[in-house]
Write an enzyme that holds these catalytic residues in place. Structure first.
Site, mmCIF file in Angstrom:
data_model
loop_
_atom_site.group_PDB
_atom_site.id
_atom_site.type_symbol
_atom_site.label_atom_id
_atom_site.label_comp_id
_atom_site.label_asym_id
_atom_site.label_seq_id
_atom_site.Cartn_x
_atom_site.Cartn_y
_atom_site.Cartn_z
ATOM 1 N N ALA A 1 0.060 8.740 -6.684
ATOM 2 C CA ALA A 1 -0.272 10.160 -6.217
ATOM 3 C C ALA A 1 -1.716 10.128 -5.748
ATOM 4 O O ALA A 1 -2.005 11.144 -5.940
ATOM 5 C CB ALA A 1 0.116 11.143 -7.323
ATOM 6 N N LYS B 1 -3.701 -7.303 8.613
ATOM 7 C CA LYS B 1 -4.086 -6.197 7.726
ATOM 8 C C LYS B 1 -5.018 -6.721 6.593
ATOM 9 O O LYS B 1 -6.331 -6.171 6.715
ATOM 10 C CB LYS B 1 -3.358 -4.995 7.269
#
Length: 299
Positions: free
Chosen positions: A8, A180
């Site tokens: 989260a 990336k």
């Protein structure tokens, strides 16, 4: 439909907001009962500031793995790279047999390990260029819109449909993950060591030289492992550094706050592959060792 989200932080909260706006229910799987209590005291909600300063409140549930009783049909993992495999293991008994699992993490190598560990699960991998950071616990700022690509490392996958609205399916997700990490190898440790923004990595000769050396080492490794590069890595690094010039990399934020970084899965991934293919990468090795020494107590 309910999406369970492990992680989260900024990116997890960003996707919780997006999924919530699409009408999906959200259940956060947090690290501990203390975190669940803190979330419940935060009115059981996430707060997400959009790039245009709009503040959205995302109402959702929260639990932790030991209290989880739900059957998970859709799981999004946005943890640090070093926590991702353990995150799946903690909830594997709650996974539906046909559960969709999306792993959206930094680094390279963990994704392949997860695929090998759970070969029979429907696991997809995603890479995003969204810019986001946490202003406070459960309060995220969406700093810049980016692109999210999603795909499978399992060549036998039949369905090629993204389960995340706004994420585009791509067949060669492994190439995207590599590109990336190659760029992150050149930007993140330089920003963390010199305590600078992404846009400042070329602002001194010392930083520019280190960044260029990192890129050249990675390109030599790419030749050995068969990466087909159309654009010089250093040009891609310059482009990303300019586009994200005001960003403070996640590695810089972790070092500043004394937290463990993902360097083992960024520059460390390069060092491990280079050893396997007998390629010398002294600058990447130095970045790995230096960043590790800055957060020694947290490793």
């Amino acid at each position: 439909m309910t999406w369970h989200i492990i992680g989260a932080g900024a990116i997890g909260s960003l996707w919780a907001d997006r999924l919530h706006r699409q009408g999906e229910a959200i259940t956060l799987i947090l690290r501990s009962s203390e975190q669940v209590d803190a979330f419940n005291h935060n009115e059981q909600s996430l707060r997400v500031e959009s790039p245009n300063k709009e503040l959205r409140v995302v109402q959702c549930k929260a639990t932790w793995a030991e209290d989880l009783s739900d059957t998970i049909t859709h799981l999004l993992i946005t943890t640090k790279a070093f926590d991702a495999l353990d995150a799946i293991n903690r909830v594997k008994n709650q996974l539906a047999s046909d559960a969709t699992i999306v792993v959206m993490i930094n680094g390279y190598g963990v994704q392949q390990t997860i695929q090998e560990t759970f070969p029979d699960h429907n696991i997809l991998f995603a890479s995003t260029t969204d810019g986001a950071f946490n202003r406070a616990p459960f309060h995220t700022v969406h700093a810049a819109d980016g692109t999210t690509l999603i795909g499978s490392l399992n060549k036998k996958v039949d369905s090629k449909v993204s389960p995340l609205f706004g994420a585009d399916w791509i067949d060669n997700i492994d190439t995207i993950l590599w590109r990336k990490v190659a760029i992150n190898c050149c930007i993140n440790p330089v920003t963390a060591i010199h305590q600078c923004t992404n846009g400042e990595i070329f602002s001194t000769d010392e930083r520019a030289t280190v960044t260029t050396n990192l890129a050249e080492e990675i390109e030599r490794l790419e030749i050995k492992i068969g990466v087909d590069r159309q654009t010089p890595l250093i040009d891609e690094v310059r482009s990303v550094a300019e586009l994200t010039s005001k960003n403070r990399s996640s590695m810089l934020q972790d070092v500043t706050k004394g937290r463990r970084t993902e360097v083992e899965h960024i520059n460390g991934a390069i060092v491990d592959l280079a050893k396997k293919y007998a390629v010398e990468v002294p600058c990447n090795k130095k970045m790995l060792n230096t960043i590790q020494s800055l957060t020694l107590a947290e490793r």
